[in-house]
Write a protein that holds these residues in place. Structure first.
Motif, PDB file in Angstrom:
ATOM      1  N   MET A 182      13.466   3.169   3.736  1.00 38.53           N
ATOM      2  CA  MET A 182      12.931   4.528   3.653  1.00 38.53           C
ATOM      3  C   MET A 182      12.176   4.948   4.917  1.00 38.53           C
ATOM      4  O   MET A 182      11.628   6.054   4.971  1.00 38.53           O
ATOM      5  CB  MET A 182      11.981   4.639   2.452  1.00 38.53           C
ATOM      6  N   GLY A 183      12.105   4.058   5.885  1.00 35.39           N
ATOM      7  CA  GLY A 183      11.338   4.372   7.080  1.00 35.39           C
ATOM      8  C   GLY A 183       9.844   4.360   6.842  1.00 35.39           C
ATOM      9  O   GLY A 183       9.077   4.940   7.628  1.00 35.39           O
ATOM     10  N   GLN A 184       9.397   3.716   5.777  1.00 36.26           N
ATOM     11  CA  GLN A 184       7.971   3.661   5.426  1.00 36.26           C
ATOM     12  C   GLN A 184       7.360   2.395   6.021  1.00 36.26           C
ATOM     13  O   GLN A 184       7.211   1.377   5.359  1.00 36.26           O
ATOM     14  CB  GLN A 184       7.812   3.712   3.903  1.00 36.26           C
ATOM     15  N   THR A 185       7.039   2.481   7.294  1.00 36.70           N
ATOM     16  CA  THR A 185       6.564   1.317   8.050  1.00 36.70           C
ATOM     17  C   THR A 185       5.191   1.614   8.647  1.00 36.70           C
ATOM     18  O   THR A 185       4.590   2.654   8.391  1.00 36.70           O
ATOM     19  CB  THR A 185       7.567   0.967   9.161  1.00 36.70           C
ATOM     20  N   ASN A 186       4.718   0.688   9.481  1.00 38.57           N
ATOM     21  CA  ASN A 186       3.410   0.823  10.153  1.00 38.57           C
ATOM     22  C   ASN A 186       2.276   1.040   9.156  1.00 38.57           C
ATOM     23  O   ASN A 186       1.339   1.802   9.410  1.00 38.57           O
ATOM     24  CB  ASN A 186       3.439   1.976  11.165  1.00 38.57           C
ATOM     25  N   ASP A 187       2.353   0.372   8.033  1.00 34.17           N
ATOM     26  CA  ASP A 187       1.345   0.537   6.987  1.00 34.17           C
ATOM     27  C   ASP A 187       0.067  -0.199   7.388  1.00 34.17           C
ATOM     28  O   ASP A 187       0.037  -1.428   7.475  1.00 34.17           O
ATOM     29  CB  ASP A 187       1.882  -0.009   5.661  1.00 34.17           C
ATOM     30  N   TRP A 188      -0.989   0.571   7.618  1.00 33.75           N
ATOM     31  CA  TRP A 188      -2.262  -0.002   8.092  1.00 33.75           C
ATOM     32  C   TRP A 188      -2.885  -0.946   7.072  1.00 33.75           C
ATOM     33  O   TRP A 188      -3.698  -1.807   7.426  1.00 33.75           O
ATOM     34  CB  TRP A 188      -3.216   1.138   8.429  1.00 33.75           C
ATOM     35  N   MET A 189      -2.533  -0.818   5.807  1.00 35.45           N
ATOM     36  CA  MET A 189      -3.118  -1.672   4.780  1.00 35.45           C
ATOM     37  C   MET A 189      -2.842  -3.152   5.030  1.00 35.45           C
ATOM     38  O   MET A 189      -3.597  -4.012   4.578  1.00 35.45           O
ATOM     39  CB  MET A 189      -2.619  -1.273   3.393  1.00 35.45           C
ATOM     40  N   GLU A 190      -1.780  -3.464   5.751  1.00 36.00           N
ATOM     41  CA  GLU A 190      -1.500  -4.866   6.073  1.00 36.00           C
ATOM     42  C   GLU A 190      -2.670  -5.493   6.835  1.00 36.00           C
ATOM     43  O   GLU A 190      -2.948  -6.679   6.691  1.00 36.00           O
ATOM     44  CB  GLU A 190      -0.216  -4.962   6.901  1.00 36.00           C
ATOM     45  N   GLU A 191      -3.336  -4.694   7.645  1.00 37.85           N
ATOM     46  CA  GLU A 191      -4.509  -5.166   8.385  1.00 37.85           C
ATOM     47  C   GLU A 191      -5.788  -5.009   7.569  1.00 37.85           C
ATOM     48  O   GLU A 191      -6.712  -5.835   7.666  1.00 37.85           O
ATOM     49  CB  GLU A 191      -4.645  -4.383   9.694  1.00 37.85           C
ATOM     50  N   ILE A 192      -5.845  -3.962   6.751  1.00 38.57           N
ATOM     51  CA  ILE A 192      -7.075  -3.642   6.033  1.00 38.57           C
ATOM     52  C   ILE A 192      -7.376  -4.645   4.920  1.00 38.57           C
ATOM     53  O   ILE A 192      -8.544  -5.014   4.709  1.00 38.57           O
ATOM     54  CB  ILE A 192      -7.000  -2.204   5.480  1.00 38.57           C
ATOM     55  N   TYR A 193      -6.367  -5.111   4.201  1.00 37.95           N
ATOM     56  CA  TYR A 193      -6.620  -6.066   3.107  1.00 37.95           C
ATOM     57  C   TYR A 193      -7.420  -7.282   3.576  1.00 37.95           C
ATOM     58  O   TYR A 193      -8.458  -7.610   2.985  1.00 37.95           O
ATOM     59  CB  TYR A 193      -5.307  -6.520   2.472  1.00 37.95           C
ATOM     60  N   PRO A 194      -7.002  -7.989   4.639  1.00 37.59           N
ATOM     61  CA  PRO A 194      -7.789  -9.143   5.079  1.00 37.59           C
ATOM     62  C   PRO A 194      -9.198  -8.779   5.537  1.00 37.59           C
ATOM     63  O   PRO A 194     -10.125  -9.589   5.402  1.00 37.59           O
ATOM     64  CB  PRO A 194      -6.963  -9.721   6.239  1.00 37.59           C
ATOM     65  N   ARG A 195      -9.381  -7.580   6.050  1.00 40.98           N
ATOM     66  CA  ARG A 195     -10.714  -7.186   6.517  1.00 40.98           C
ATOM     67  C   ARG A 195     -11.673  -7.009   5.340  1.00 40.98           C
ATOM     68  O   ARG A 195     -12.863  -7.342   5.441  1.00 40.98           O
ATOM     69  CB  ARG A 195     -10.607  -5.919   7.364  1.00 40.98           C
ATOM     70  N   TRP A 196     -11.183  -6.480   4.227  1.00 38.26           N
ATOM     71  CA  TRP A 196     -12.021  -6.403   3.023  1.00 38.26           C
ATOM     72  C   TRP A 196     -12.319  -7.800   2.486  1.00 38.26           C
ATOM     73  O   TRP A 196     -13.447  -8.094   2.086  1.00 38.26           O
ATOM     74  CB  TRP A 196     -11.312  -5.568   1.957  1.00 38.26           C
ATOM     75  N   VAL A 197     -11.327  -8.657   2.491  1.00 35.52           N
ATOM     76  CA  VAL A 197     -11.516 -10.006   1.956  1.00 35.52           C
ATOM     77  C   VAL A 197     -12.525 -10.791   2.786  1.00 35.52           C
ATOM     78  O   VAL A 197     -13.349 -11.536   2.248  1.00 35.52           O
ATOM     79  CB  VAL A 197     -10.161 -10.746   1.895  1.00 35.52           C
ATOM     80  N   ALA A 198     -12.503 -10.628   4.103  1.00 37.30           N
ATOM     81  CA  ALA A 198     -13.392 -11.391   4.983  1.00 37.30           C
ATOM     82  C   ALA A 198     -14.841 -10.944   4.878  1.00 37.30           C
ATOM     83  O   ALA A 198     -15.755 -11.667   5.283  1.00 37.30           O
ATOM     84  CB  ALA A 198     -12.918 -11.264   6.433  1.00 37.30           C
TER      85      ALA A 198
END
Length: 359
Positions: A182-198
């Motif tokens: 679908m061209g739904q890429t570059n999802d910033w959440m891939e980076e954000i999830y670990p930042r919340w966890v840390a």
């Protein structure tokens, strides 16, 4: 109860090739791309093939140890985020590591794009950052939502509400994206999830947008639904099989709270209406996912330039030093709560009590 059905209504109707091409080339409206038309035509054909054949996750590898089906092929991108979350969790639990506070500038306003001026929220968030970084043994991770407005192809895709079909269908981390078909890429959440966890503590500061949080901040909030009961094993639902997910939930689901035990503070500000309700909604959400409010001064709603012109709002903030003191108090309260949580001196009054309503 009887086996639940998966409700459907209409058949999916894909775009026509012509419709797909029109949307694809909309990204290349600049006449400078005209010289590359033959190459873009070839790229468009490959993208069309991926769409019509639905190659959502074209690169996969076996899940490996720790999964219900170690041999099942899972998206490499999802496995990478999962590994980053595990590393962040390990660091967060390391008692020798500095206390980490995630400060979220929840305003989309950027001086590097329209409107061409820094947000008041960013100024308050920077003040909170300065207050915490002045403390020994603390570090700040500054999460700037405004970068969505001034960085190319950086997005937070919307939540698809998989959890409303069945909790185990909502994966931790989210597996809805990226969707290359679908061209739904570059999802910033891939980076954000670990930042919340840390983080040991999270401080969200945001303005009111029509009685609500800014849309960009709300996108992140919605996508964090998987932190509250999300399924960390894609293989148990064979990816996104809704029928399997329903069966798994009805067998008994423990609704794991992946961010529980972290501290939080919130500041919501407005100029005519809404900050009290927004502060309450943010605090309620963070409490629901198992985080701990850092005392009464850690949840602030306030006014900046109440019913005054927008053009002088920064001057109105300059003229109200008490707001900065309140933000600093919230930051220091958060740091104190983090210290209590990490040292074990904080004892939750409801510790050991089992809620009959886990959902």
């Amino acid at each position: 109860m009887s086996k639940p059905t998966v409700r459907k209504q209409t058949e999916y109707v894909p775009l026509t090739r012509a419709q797909f091409r029109e949307r694809f080339f909309a990204r290349f409206y600049d006449p400078a791309f005209e010289a590359l038309q033959p190459e873009l035509d070839k790229v468009c054909e490959v993208a069309w093939d991926g769409y019509i054949k639905y190659r959502k996750s074209p690169r996969k590898q076996p899940a490996g140890p720790g999964y219900a089906d170690p041999g099942m092929a899972l998206p490499i991108e999802w496995l990478s985020v999962r590994a980053a979350i595990e590393a962040a969790e390990k660091r967060q639990k390391d008692t020798a590591a500095p206390a980490r506070i995630l400060i979220v500038n929840g305003s989309t306003r950027s001086e590097h794009s329209c409107p061409g001026e820094i947000s008041k929220t960013r100024r308050l968030a920077q003040h909170a950052q300065k207050s915490i970084e002045a403390l020994p043994g603390y570090e700040v991770d500054f999460l700037d939502i405004s970068s969505l407005a001034d960085e190319p192809w950086k997005v937070i895709h919307p939540c698809k509400a998989c959890v409303s079909t069945s909790q185990p269908l909502c994966h931790w981390p989210c597996s809805c994206y990226p969707n290359h078909a679908m061209g739904q890429t570059n999802d910033w959440m891939e980076e954000i999830y670990p930042r919340w966890v840390a983080a040991h503590g999270v401080f969200i500061l945001c303005p009111v947008h029509w009685y609500q949080a800014p849309a960009s901040l709300k996108l992140m909030i919605d996508r964090l639904v998987c932190a509250d009961g999300g399924n960390p094993d894609l293989t148990t639902t064979r990816g996104k099989d809704p029928a399997l997910a329903k069966e798994l939930e009805l067998k008994g689901w423990d609704y794991p709270k992946h961010l529980a035990g972290r501290a939080f503070a919130v500041v919501a500000h407005g100029d005519t209406a809404g900050p009290e309700n927004l502060r309450r909604m943010l605090a309620d959400w963070l409490t629901d996912i198992g985080m701990v409010q850092a005392g009464p001064q850690a949840a602030l709603d306030t006014w900046i330039g109440w019913y005054k012109p927008y053009a002088t709002s920064h001057e109105d903030l300059d003229a109200d030093p008490d707001v900065f003191v309140q933000v600093e108090n919230a930051a220091l309260s958060l740091a104190n709560m983090v210290h209590q949580l990490r040292t074990g001196s904080y004892h939750a009054p409801d510790a050991g009590l089992h809620s009959p309503r886990e959902k």
